[in-house]
Design a protein around this motif. Structure first.
Motif, short mmCIF file in Angstrom:
data_model
loop_
_atom_site.label_atom_id
_atom_site.label_comp_id
_atom_site.label_asym_id
_atom_site.label_seq_id
_atom_site.Cartn_x
_atom_site.Cartn_y
_atom_site.Cartn_z
N ASP A 78 0.82 -1.22 0.00
CA ASP A 78 0.00 0.00 0.00
C ASP A 78 0.86 1.27 0.00
O ASP A 78 0.39 2.34 0.39
CB ASP A 78 -0.96 -0.01 1.20
N TYR A 80 2.86 4.05 -2.21
CA TYR A 80 2.88 4.57 -3.58
C TYR A 80 4.31 4.86 -4.02
O TYR A 80 5.13 5.40 -3.25
CB TYR A 80 2.06 5.86 -3.65
N TYR A 89 1.46 0.62 -6.90
CA TYR A 89 1.26 0.15 -5.53
C TYR A 89 1.46 -1.37 -5.50
O TYR A 89 1.16 -2.06 -6.48
CB TYR A 89 -0.16 0.42 -5.04
N PHE A 91 0.09 -4.75 -3.37
CA PHE A 91 -0.88 -5.28 -2.43
C PHE A 91 -0.66 -6.78 -2.29
O PHE A 91 -0.28 -7.44 -3.27
CB PHE A 91 -2.31 -4.99 -2.89
N LYS A 131 -8.62 -5.36 -4.59
CA LYS A 131 -8.63 -3.96 -5.04
C LYS A 131 -9.35 -3.87 -6.38
O LYS A 131 -9.08 -4.68 -7.28
CB LYS A 131 -7.20 -3.43 -5.18
#
Length: 322
Positions: A78, A80, A89, A91, A131
């Motif tokens: 998470d 950037y 990103y 995840f 996401k």
């Protein structure tokens, strides 16, 4: 917002994003390598800049000792970062320790590269995170309605037998998951690991919040009295021990062909099956699906007319670490 059809393309070195001039999981040295996880078919040495999670870097440094430490750019989940104007990103992908989905944002469009991923519970790695994205770039290792992974606990309990067992598995990810599952569900079993597996177990020990119980294999221990030992070995060692006596043989994999001639079938995969892929797509809500790593034809047929779908990896990839 317009989806760029050639945002990620297949080249000989790997999947290339020309808009950020970087590769994802390249197989040969490049300037900028974004690495989803540390399995050898995704993580290779020789790159000038490597962007990955800390566990992935630790495992790559173990396996590729000549890779300069300063080449690693450690990215948290998470967090950037940008490469040449493309926002990125990481995840969790739920595949192995440190495995990451790679979300790329460019001109308002979200492109999600899954890497290898799984939805099944695994206490030895970070649980997958869902996401939403405009484009889902998904692996299709087991994208077939005929392939449904069985319950992993039911599978591991097959090893709760009064015999010593020679257990074949991949050294990274599968071996650690098996150790944790055996510790929990077959606590009477003594886990002996091959010398090539031991260093990876040690890395996992630094990250997971519970102790794995295991010992380094030695010849004497397997000859001692008792029938509660499991010798965990990598594939090459397993297949070289085909004629080993006084042990039952099992190989942990989602591939049926790897169960042939074994005494115990052990269907345990670290990839999504058909139902999991469909569920994952429901969560991501993509406008388009691009398939890689496997045979995506059945998935294409399933979503034909509903979601734009195409294959950006026309070659069928070898099974890899399943």
């Amino acid at each position: 917002m317009t989806i760029i059809e050639d945002f990620l393309i297949r080249r000989d070195k790997g999947f290339y994003c020309a808009y950020g001039d970087f590769y994802i999981d390249p197989l040969y040295p490049v300037e900028h390598a974004v690495v989803s996880h540390a399995h050898a078919d995704h993580a290779s040495p020789g790159h000038r800049n490597i962007y990955c999670t800390q566990p992935t870097a630790d495992i790559m440094q173990l396996r590729y000792s000549k890779q300069p430490i300063q080449s690693f750019n450690i990215i948290g989940f998470d967090q950037y970062f940008e490469i040449n104007g493309v926002g990125i990103y990481f995840f969790p992908a739920g595949h192995i320790l440190g495995s990451a989905q790679i979300l790329m944002v460019f001109k308002g469009v979200r492109y999600l590269y899954t890497g290898d991923y799984k939805l099944q519970e695994d206490p030895t790695c970070e649980a997958i995170v869902f996401k939403e994205a405009d484009v889902l770039i998904t692996e299709t290792t087991f994208a077939n309605p005929d392939i449904i992974h069985p319950d992993p606990v039911s599978e591991i309990l097959k090893l709760a037998v009064p015999h010593n067992i020679l257990l074949g598995c991949y050294s990274l990810g599968k071996a650690q998951r098996l150790t944790a599952m055996l510790n929990e569900h077959c606590p009477e079993k003594e886990i002996l690991v091959h010398h090539s597996i031991m260093p990876i177990h040690r890395i996992y020990d630094r990250y997971i919040d519970f102790p794995l119980r295991y010992e380094l294999y030695n010849r004497k221990s397997m000859k001692e009295a008792g029938q509660n030992k499991i010798y965990m070995v990598p594939p090459l060692t397993f297949f070289s021990y085909r004629r080993a006596k006084n042990v039952l043989k099992a190989f942990a994999s989602g591939w049926e062909r790897l169960q042939a001639q074994n005494d115990i079938s052990l269907y345990l995969s670290d990839h999504v099956d058909w139902k999991d892929i469909l569920y994952f797509i429901e969560q991501v809500k993509p406008k388009a699906i691009w398939t890689v790593h496997g045979d995506g034809r059945t998935l294409h047929q399933h979503y034909h007319g509903d979601i734009e779908i195409r294959d950006i990896d026309s070659q069928t990839i070898s099974p890899g670490f399943c």
